[in-house]
Design a protein around this motif. Structure first.
Motif, PDB file in Angstrom:
ATOM      1  N   ALA A  68       0.895  -1.206  -0.071  1.00 47.75           N
ATOM      2  CA  ALA A  68      -0.109   0.192   0.016  1.00 47.75           C
ATOM      3  C   ALA A  68       0.954   1.180   0.123  1.00 47.75           C
ATOM      4  N   ILE A  69       2.000   1.438   0.645  1.00 48.18           N
ATOM      5  CA  ILE A  69       2.945   2.456   0.797  1.00 48.18           C
ATOM      6  C   ILE A  69       3.544   2.618  -0.627  1.00 48.18           C
ATOM      7  N   LEU A  70       4.025   1.426  -1.103  1.00 43.17           N
ATOM      8  CA  LEU A  70       4.634   1.592  -2.585  1.00 43.17           C
ATOM      9  C   LEU A  70       3.471   2.118  -3.526  1.00 43.17           C
ATOM     10  N   GLU A  71       2.266   1.719  -3.463  1.00 44.50           N
ATOM     11  CA  GLU A  71       1.363   2.266  -4.529  1.00 44.50           C
ATOM     12  C   GLU A  71       1.108   3.610  -4.320  1.00 44.50           C
ATOM     13  N   ARG A  72       1.052   4.056  -3.019  1.00 42.96           N
ATOM     14  CA  ARG A  72       0.823   5.750  -2.815  1.00 42.96           C
ATOM     15  C   ARG A  72       2.159   6.408  -3.287  1.00 42.96           C
ATOM     16  N   ARG A  73       3.313   5.814  -3.261  1.00 50.25           N
ATOM     17  CA  ARG A  73       4.385   6.524  -3.567  1.00 50.25           C
ATOM     18  C   ARG A  73       4.324   6.409  -5.386  1.00 50.25           C
ATOM     19  N   LEU A  74       4.009   5.442  -5.732  1.00 50.64           N
ATOM     20  CA  LEU A  74       3.965   5.420  -7.260  1.00 50.64           C
ATOM     21  C   LEU A  74       2.995   6.214  -7.745  1.00 50.64           C
ATOM     22  N   ALA A  75       1.951   6.392  -7.134  1.00 54.52           N
ATOM     23  CA  ALA A  75       0.937   7.342  -7.580  1.00 54.52           C
ATOM     24  C   ALA A  75       1.182   8.603  -7.680  1.00 54.52           C
ATOM     25  N   GLY A  76       2.039   9.103  -6.871  1.00 58.04           N
ATOM     26  CA  GLY A  76       2.529  10.712  -6.730  1.00 58.04           C
ATOM     27  C   GLY A  76       3.654  10.962  -7.687  1.00 58.04           C
ATOM     28  N   LEU A  77       4.248   9.971  -8.472  1.00 58.49           N
ATOM     29  CA  LEU A  77       5.189  10.117  -9.149  1.00 58.49           C
ATOM     30  C   LEU A  77       5.012  10.777 -10.716  1.00 58.49           C
ATOM     31  N   SER A  78       5.962  11.837 -11.062  1.00 55.27           N
ATOM     32  CA  SER A  78       5.473  12.289 -12.238  1.00 55.27           C
ATOM     33  C   SER A  78       6.144  11.265 -13.530  1.00 55.27           C
ATOM     34  N   PRO A  79       5.917  11.100 -14.590  1.00 54.06           N
ATOM     35  CA  PRO A  79       6.660  10.309 -15.812  1.00 54.06           C
ATOM     36  C   PRO A  79       8.010  10.216 -15.762  1.00 54.06           C
ATOM     37  N   ASP A  80       8.732  11.578 -15.618  1.00 58.41           N
ATOM     38  CA  ASP A  80      10.115  11.541 -15.581  1.00 58.41           C
ATOM     39  C   ASP A  80      10.752  10.919 -14.308  1.00 58.41           C
ATOM     40  N   GLU A  81      10.033  10.964 -13.009  1.00 52.04           N
ATOM     41  CA  GLU A  81      10.364  10.313 -12.051  1.00 52.04           C
ATOM     42  C   GLU A  81      10.114   8.712 -12.183  1.00 52.04           C
ATOM     43  N   ALA A  92      10.474   7.134 -14.761  1.00 56.34           N
ATOM     44  CA  ALA A  92      11.527   6.655 -15.433  1.00 56.34           C
ATOM     45  C   ALA A  92      12.780   6.427 -14.699  1.00 56.34           C
ATOM     46  N   ASN A  93      13.324   7.274 -13.845  1.00 58.96           N
ATOM     47  CA  ASN A  93      14.462   7.250 -13.092  1.00 58.96           C
ATOM     48  C   ASN A  93      14.181   7.147 -11.425  1.00 58.96           C
ATOM     49  N   LEU A  94      13.758   5.992 -11.133  1.00 60.85           N
ATOM     50  CA  LEU A  94      13.222   5.529  -9.622  1.00 60.85           C
ATOM     51  C   LEU A  94      14.188   5.989  -8.686  1.00 60.85           C
ATOM     52  N   ALA A  95      13.826   6.521  -7.737  1.00 65.10           N
ATOM     53  CA  ALA A  95      14.543   6.701  -6.553  1.00 65.10           C
ATOM     54  C   ALA A  95      13.786   6.810  -5.374  1.00 65.10           C
ATOM     55  N   ILE A  96      13.323   5.563  -4.881  1.00 57.37           N
ATOM     56  CA  ILE A  96      12.206   5.766  -3.750  1.00 57.37           C
ATOM     57  C   ILE A  96      12.710   4.795  -2.772  1.00 57.37           C
ATOM     58  N   ASP A  97      12.361   5.174  -1.273  1.00 56.65           N
ATOM     59  CA  ASP A  97      12.531   4.156  -0.365  1.00 56.65           C
ATOM     60  C   ASP A  97      11.075   4.034   0.381  1.00 56.65           C
ATOM     61  N   VAL A  98      10.985   2.664   0.451  1.00 52.84           N
ATOM     62  CA  VAL A  98       9.643   2.414   0.986  1.00 52.84           C
ATOM     63  C   VAL A  98       9.815   2.195   2.199  1.00 52.84           C
ATOM     64  N   SER A  99       9.205   3.001   3.258  1.00 55.34           N
ATOM     65  CA  SER A  99       9.543   2.884   4.716  1.00 55.34           C
ATOM     66  C   SER A  99       8.219   3.003   5.336  1.00 55.34           C
ATOM     67  N   PRO A 100       8.213   2.630   6.476  1.00 58.44           N
ATOM     68  CA  PRO A 100       7.202   2.895   7.421  1.00 58.44           C
ATOM     69  C   PRO A 100       6.880   4.349   7.963  1.00 58.44           C
ATOM     70  N   LEU A 101       8.003   5.045   7.711  1.00 61.28           N
ATOM     71  CA  LEU A 101       7.911   6.552   7.992  1.00 61.28           C
ATOM     72  C   LEU A 101       6.893   7.316   7.233  1.00 61.28           C
ATOM     73  N   ASP A 149      18.747  -3.593 -10.429  1.00 60.12           N
ATOM     74  CA  ASP A 149      18.943  -4.252 -11.698  1.00 60.12           C
ATOM     75  C   ASP A 149      20.524  -4.416 -11.655  1.00 60.12           C
ATOM     76  N   GLY A 150      21.099  -4.807 -12.373  1.00 57.37           N
ATOM     77  CA  GLY A 150      22.699  -5.149 -12.523  1.00 57.37           C
ATOM     78  C   GLY A 150      23.516  -3.824 -12.525  1.00 57.37           C
ATOM     79  N   GLN A 151      22.838  -2.769 -12.818  1.00 55.78           N
ATOM     80  CA  GLN A 151      23.631  -1.478 -12.823  1.00 55.78           C
ATOM     81  C   GLN A 151      23.479  -0.924 -11.505  1.00 55.78           C
ATOM     82  N   GLY A 152      22.765  -1.356 -10.570  1.00 53.38           N
ATOM     83  CA  GLY A 152      22.544  -0.981  -9.361  1.00 53.38           C
ATOM     84  C   GLY A 152      21.596   0.365  -9.387  1.00 53.38           C
ATOM     85  N   ARG A 153      20.497   0.222 -10.367  1.00 55.65           N
ATOM     86  CA  ARG A 153      19.472   1.180 -10.452  1.00 55.65           C
ATOM     87  C   ARG A 153      18.103   0.493  -9.909  1.00 55.65           C
TER      88      ARG A 153
END
Length: 675
Positions: free
Chosen positions: A57-70, A72-81, A171-175
């Motif tokens: 549920a936290i992941l889905e809320r985070r993803l819903a608030g991202l722009s198309p550019d964000e 494409a370049n994911l940098a999120i931390d799913v946290s109980p915070l 992934d293999g490139q650490g992204r």
């Protein structure tokens, strides 16, 4: 100023706080869990991790608030915070309120609106909320358990069997990249674990239904023991037990090792108590056997919602009000928990907060304060559990007696059900018992590294015991009472540290202690005790109120030949009353030892052949004696000739048995009673 609105807001706050605190506790466990998994894999085992939360549920809320550019370049931390931040954004009180008096004269409040009907916000509250959100967002993320395991071990080692449809992986490139999971992903992941391609399996509630992860004899990993980490039991006992059953099934090569994972934070007792209570209920309903539900993972003191816990909380409130607790004062406790305990006159309320509310509010306290409160509170519970256990009134479900041999001496039908024809019977059994022995090697393995252990020998009996620290209890004045456990070759018991100095236990050197211990073990292994007991068995529920209430435990008695008897043990002193309750005449002849036991710990017992005379325990001149009462006058000289002695007390002749020869004299009386 509206009680219902305030209560609703407070309820939402407590709910969010409890979810967050639960996830923080799980995150605290992860470094230790990872090390343990690595050790088990190195030992040739495989690991299974059971949890409830997947943070989907936290992941889905985070993803819903991202722009198309964000995206494409994911940098999120799913946290109980995120749970706290979302709560602040949606539930933090920022509306400006207007006070008014209602028709009944009570002062109430309502949200303010401007001239256009728009909500008026309190700018001070908005600023406080924004500052708090900014502060939380600047803190390092609290890792979610599932993502932490996958990030550490990698998707090539961890099989995930959950209900998540998407997850973030590296992934293999650490992204970071977003990976979709199809409906068949769980089947493929289960196969990867069972075939040995992935040594770690993590499953949630969705993965705990209809699947098996045990050491199936037909699977390639049958020779690898499953180490089952119960990381997050959740709130439903049936789901938790179902999860434990995924790795422990029939047709397996090796049974699993269950490892419940907990922190040293005593506040986690809140979560353990919930699952313990529901495990108890599940076991009682499913099998009529309490251990079936709890799998012996929990002690009665762990259940913080039992009658013992509720009684202890009431006493804790009174001790807090009296200022006798060292952990916290009354005024401070009310301020930091928001619980109202006293009225305007400072008198303790008649209706105090229930235990569930008290436990939830404790979670908001600092760890040191929380631990101090729980130390006192658990001591109060433990004192009650210890007293109930010693009195035989502690409801443990079904306890077991394993005998080498069971000999049925007699049986008597107490009642036959008029509808089903099922019988309630009173059995007289002779049990051949071999004591459970703790060898020196096992004692040394458990306690050898403990610096607190003391090697003791009783100067009177010659027996030895290892004295080790045990959990404390709290007395009626709120003072902690230190307890010690005396571990013996054939059992153990607890004793107060202060009372140990007044006993015959003396400290000896380790070499002599080992010699005496091994001698007692050898003696015990060659010994078979023969014990005679009476058991009420069969259909017990309809006659439960007629059974003795001094010991409510239910026992399962079985032997090597496959005999199994389930029932209530009836103490010698209660047999006569039991038979009388069913309108039956006494048909069981007690042994001399049982007669003395009944006299010392009950209302006495009839002496066979003495025409209504009873054996009772009496206090005479500040000493306890075994007395024969209601004897016929013509039997007085005959009894004195067999060893009884008489005294005239308050113009009445009374007969007593010498303490050291009571068993022998009773044997003579029973063998050849007077005419």
């Amino acid at each position: 100023m509206n009680a219902m609105a305030k209560g609703s807001a407070l309820s939402r706050f407590e709910s969010a706080k409890q979810r967050f605190f639960s996830q923080v506790l799980i995150a605290m466990k992860m470094p230790t869990v990872v090390r343990s998994i690595e050790e088990e894999l190195a030992a040739g085992h495989v690991a299974v991790v059971q949890l409830t939360s997947t943070a989907e549920a936290i992941l889905e809320r985070r993803l819903a608030g991202l722009s198309p550019d964000e995206r494409a370049n994911l940098a999120i931390d799913v946290s109980p915070l995120d749970t706290l931040i979302d709560y602040l954004k949606t539930a933090f009180p920022t509306r400006q309120m207007r006070a008014f008096r209602s028709s009944d004269g009570a002062l109430r409040s309502e949200p303010m609106h401007d001239g256009d009907g728009n909500a008026v916000l309190c700018q001070e509250a908005v600023e406080a909320r924004d500052n708090l959100v900014e502060s939380l967002c600047s803190m390092p993320p609290v890792p979610a358990a599932l993502d932490f395991l996958i990030a550490h071990f990698g998707t090539d080692a961890v099989a995930e069997v959950t209900g998540r449809s998407r997850r973030v992986v590296i992934d293999g490139q650490g992204r970071q990249k977003l990976e979709r999971r199809s409906a068949s992903s769980n089947i493929a992941e289960t196969d990867a674990f069972m075939s040995g391609r992935k040594p770690i399996l993590v499953f949630s509630e969705a993965g705990g239904t209809g699947r098996s992860y045990h050491a199936d004899l037909d699977c390639p990993t049958a020779n690898k023991r499953r180490i089952h980490f119960l990381l997050e039991p959740g709130w439903r006992a049936d789901i938790a037990i179902q999860g434990l059953g995924r790795t422990h099934r029939t047709y397996q090569w090796k049974p699993p090792v269950f490892r419940p994972v907990t922190t040293t934070c005593k506040g986690e007792r809140r979560f353990i108590s919930t699952i313990a209570r529901r495990l108890d209920t599940l076991g009682a309903l499913a099998r009529g056997q309490r251990q079936t539900g709890g799998q012996n993972l929990f002690d009665p003191a762990d259940n913080l919602e039992s009658s013992y816990a509720r009684e202890a909380l009431t006493q804790w409130y009174h001790l807090l009000h009296a200022g006798k607790l060292a952990s916290i004062g009354l005024e401070k406790f009310q301020i930091i928990t928001g619980l109202k305990l006293v009225d305007e006159n400072g008198t303790l309320l008649d209706k105090l907060p229930p235990i569930q509310r008290w436990l939830n509010r404790i979670l908001a306290l600092r760890i040191a304060t929380q631990d101090a409160i729980f130390e006192e509170y658990m001591g109060l519970i433990q004192a009650r559990v210890d007293a109930a256990r010693e009195a035989g009134t502690l409801d443990l479900g079904v306890e077991a007696i394993r005998a080498e041999r069971i000999v049925e001496l007699s049986q008597q039908v107490l009642r036959e059900d008029p509808v089903s024809g099922a019988e309630t019977r009173l059995l007289r059994l002779e049990l051949h018992l071999k004591p459970r022995v703790t060898g020196w090697a096992r004692l040394d393995k458990i306690w050898g590294g403990s610096a607190d252990g003391r090697s003791l020998r009783n100067s009177r009996s010659g027996r030895v015991a290892l004295c080790v620290p045990s959990w404390s209890i709290t007395d009626d004045d709120g003072r902690p009472v230190k307890m010690m456990e005396l571990v013996r070759p054939t059992g153990s018991n607890r004793i107060q540290l202060a009372g140990l100095a007044h006993t015959h236990w003396e400290e000896i050197d380790r070499k002599s202690f080992q010699s005496f211990w091994e001698a007692e073990v050898t003696e015990a292994l060659d010994k078979v005790d023969i014990e005679t007991i009476s058991v009420a068995t069969g259909l017990l529920l309809p006659v439960w109120n007629k059974l003795p209430q001094d010991d409510v435990r239910v026992w399962r008695i079985d032997d090597a030949a496959g005999t199994s008897i389930l029932g209530r043990i009836v103490m010698p002193g209660a047999i006569e009353k039991l038979q009388s309750a069913f309108g039956l005449t006494s048909s069981i002849m007690l042994t001399p030892g049982e007669l003395i036991e009944a006299a010392r710990h009950g209302d006495g017992a009839l002496i066979p052949g003495l025409h209504g005379a009873r054996l009772v325990s009496a206090m005479v001149n500040d000493s306890r004696r075994i007395e024969i009462r209601d004897f016929r006058p013509q039997d007085r000289e005959w009894l004195k000739a067999r060893g009884a002695f008489s005294e005239v007390i308050a113009y009445k002749t009374r007969l007593f048995l010498p303490a050291g020869k009571a068993d022998e004299i009773l044997s003579t009386i029973i063998a050849e009673p007077p005419q």
